[in-house]
Scaffold this active site. Structure first.
Site, PDB file in Angstrom:
ATOM      1  N   ARG A 180       0.830  -1.216   0.000  1.00  0.00           N
ATOM      2  CA  ARG A 180       0.000   0.000   0.000  1.00  0.00           C
ATOM      3  C   ARG A 180       0.862   1.263   0.000  1.00  0.00           C
ATOM      4  O   ARG A 180       0.549   2.223  -0.696  1.00  0.00           O
ATOM      5  CB  ARG A 180      -0.929   0.003   1.210  1.00  0.00           C
ATOM      6  CG  ARG A 180      -1.860  -1.202   1.273  1.00  0.00           C
ATOM      7  CD  ARG A 180      -3.280  -0.825   0.920  1.00  0.00           C
ATOM      8  NE  ARG A 180      -4.149  -1.980   0.863  1.00  0.00           N
ATOM      9  CZ  ARG A 180      -5.077  -2.274   1.760  1.00  0.00           C
ATOM     10  NH1 ARG A 180      -5.267  -1.499   2.791  1.00  0.00           N
ATOM     11  NH2 ARG A 180      -5.839  -3.325   1.600  1.00  0.00           N
TER      12      ARG A 180
ATOM     13  N   ASP B 257     -16.029   8.301  10.129  1.00  0.00           N
ATOM     14  CA  ASP B 257     -14.957   7.316   9.954  1.00  0.00           C
ATOM     15  C   ASP B 257     -13.634   8.065  10.047  1.00  0.00           C
ATOM     16  O   ASP B 257     -13.600   9.295   9.905  1.00  0.00           O
ATOM     17  CB  ASP B 257     -15.090   6.631   8.582  1.00  0.00           C
ATOM     18  CG  ASP B 257     -14.353   5.302   8.530  1.00  0.00           C
ATOM     19  OD1 ASP B 257     -14.999   4.251   8.665  1.00  0.00           O
ATOM     20  OD2 ASP B 257     -13.112   5.305   8.373  1.00  0.00           O
TER      21      ASP B 257
END
Ligand SMILES: C[S@@+](CC[C@H](N)C(=O)[O-])C[C@H]1O[C@@H](n2cnc3c(N)ncnc32)[C@H](O)[C@@H]1O
Length: 273
Positions: free
Chosen positions: A34, A141
């Site tokens: 990532r 979030d």
């Protein structure tokens, strides 16, 4: 690109202290993959260079970007329906109809939006489409990336498996042309949800009122017992007496605090005292 044990250890500590997400040694490959993308985007060549940047004043926003790239965001519409039934068949009917303040829910790890939209469908069905002012829903979030998707409200039409097929046309608009195969939550529903970036472990939450229900599902599993305790106690201060905290079906918070009574495996009620 290769990541040294030393830098991996530092990334783990940074992520843990900001979000309490505990990246085990088994996540090294995922972190490498990532972050390699991010490093290339920045035109850098290796992790040493990237890490010096992260530690510099200019690299401060990288913490959020790193956490963003490492979170697990799996979710779906009408996930874990027993918990949703508890909302529809037990909590909402208990609601005092003479109340003038809106019924309030906080969905505090809302990922790409399927969960808060599911809740808003349940609320619309209960209160009636014309009574949107009678409920309010905050969805939050830690990841800006998932919040962006949530706010847009566009999904693959194949992801829409709703318990009542009439809800498809009631709450969603079918995409045409370039958007064929996609579906979008209707603006009337989207506009009734406030989306916010909130890290569950940030010092303060931006609310000056308490909620009737807090949905905190499938995020507690990422935290160790002490962090779960810290989080539950923090959430409790934003829950009305008699309000409910809902967790995921593989999460148990029994024994974490004395102030909650387990009513069902995923539904905990705050004592009125
Ligand atoms: C697996 S998803 C669960 C989504 C949804 N609640 C459900 O049950 O389908 C977990 C979400 O928690 C978010 N998350 C992880 N750590 C967080 C934190 N410290 N504060 C807020 N959100 C966090 C992730 O970004 C991710 O979107």
């Amino acid at each position: 690109m290769e990541i040294s044990e030393e830098i991996y250890g530092q990334i783990r500590r940074l992520v843990y202290s900001a979000s309490r997400i505990n990246l085990g040694p088994d996540k090294k490959q995922l972190v490498t993959t990532r972050l390699t993308k991010r490093i290339s985007q920045l035109g850098m060549n290796n992790f040493d260079q990237y890490w010096s940047y992260v530690l510099s004043p200019a690299g401060r926003p990288e913490t959020g970007i790193i956490i963003d790239s490492l979170t697990t965001n799996y979710t779906k519409f009408f996930r874990e329906p027993k918990t949703l039934d508890f909302l529809a068949k037990r909590i909402l009917p208990e609601w005092d109809k003479s109340r003038t303040d809106p019924f309030s829910i906080w969905c505090c790890a809302s990922s790409t939006g399927e969960e808060p939209y599911t809740l808003s469908i349940i609320l619309s069905e209960f209160f009636g489409e014309e009574n949107r002012h009678r409920w309010k829903l905050i969805a939050s979030d830690i990841s800006d990336r998932v919040l962006q998707t949530a706010q847009t409200g566009i999904y693959e039409a194949s992801k829409l498996q709703l318990p009542d097929s009439r809800w498809v046309s009631r709450y969603f608009q079918r995409g045409t042309g370039a958007q064929a195969g996609k579906t979008r939550v209707k603006a009337s529903l989207r506009n009734n949800i406030t989306f916010l970036n909130i890290n569950l472990f940030q010092a303060n939450y931006p609310f000056d009122f308490k909620f009737d229900v807090i949905f905190c599902r499938n995020v507690m599993i990422y935290f160790d017992r002490n962090c779960q305790k810290e989080l539950v106690n923090k959430l409790l201060t934003f829950l009305k007496p008699g309000g409910y905290l809902m967790v995921g079906s593989s999460e148990s918070i029994t024994g974490v605090t004395n102030n909650l009574r387990a009513i069902e495996p995923t539904a905990y009620k705050k004592e009125k005292v």
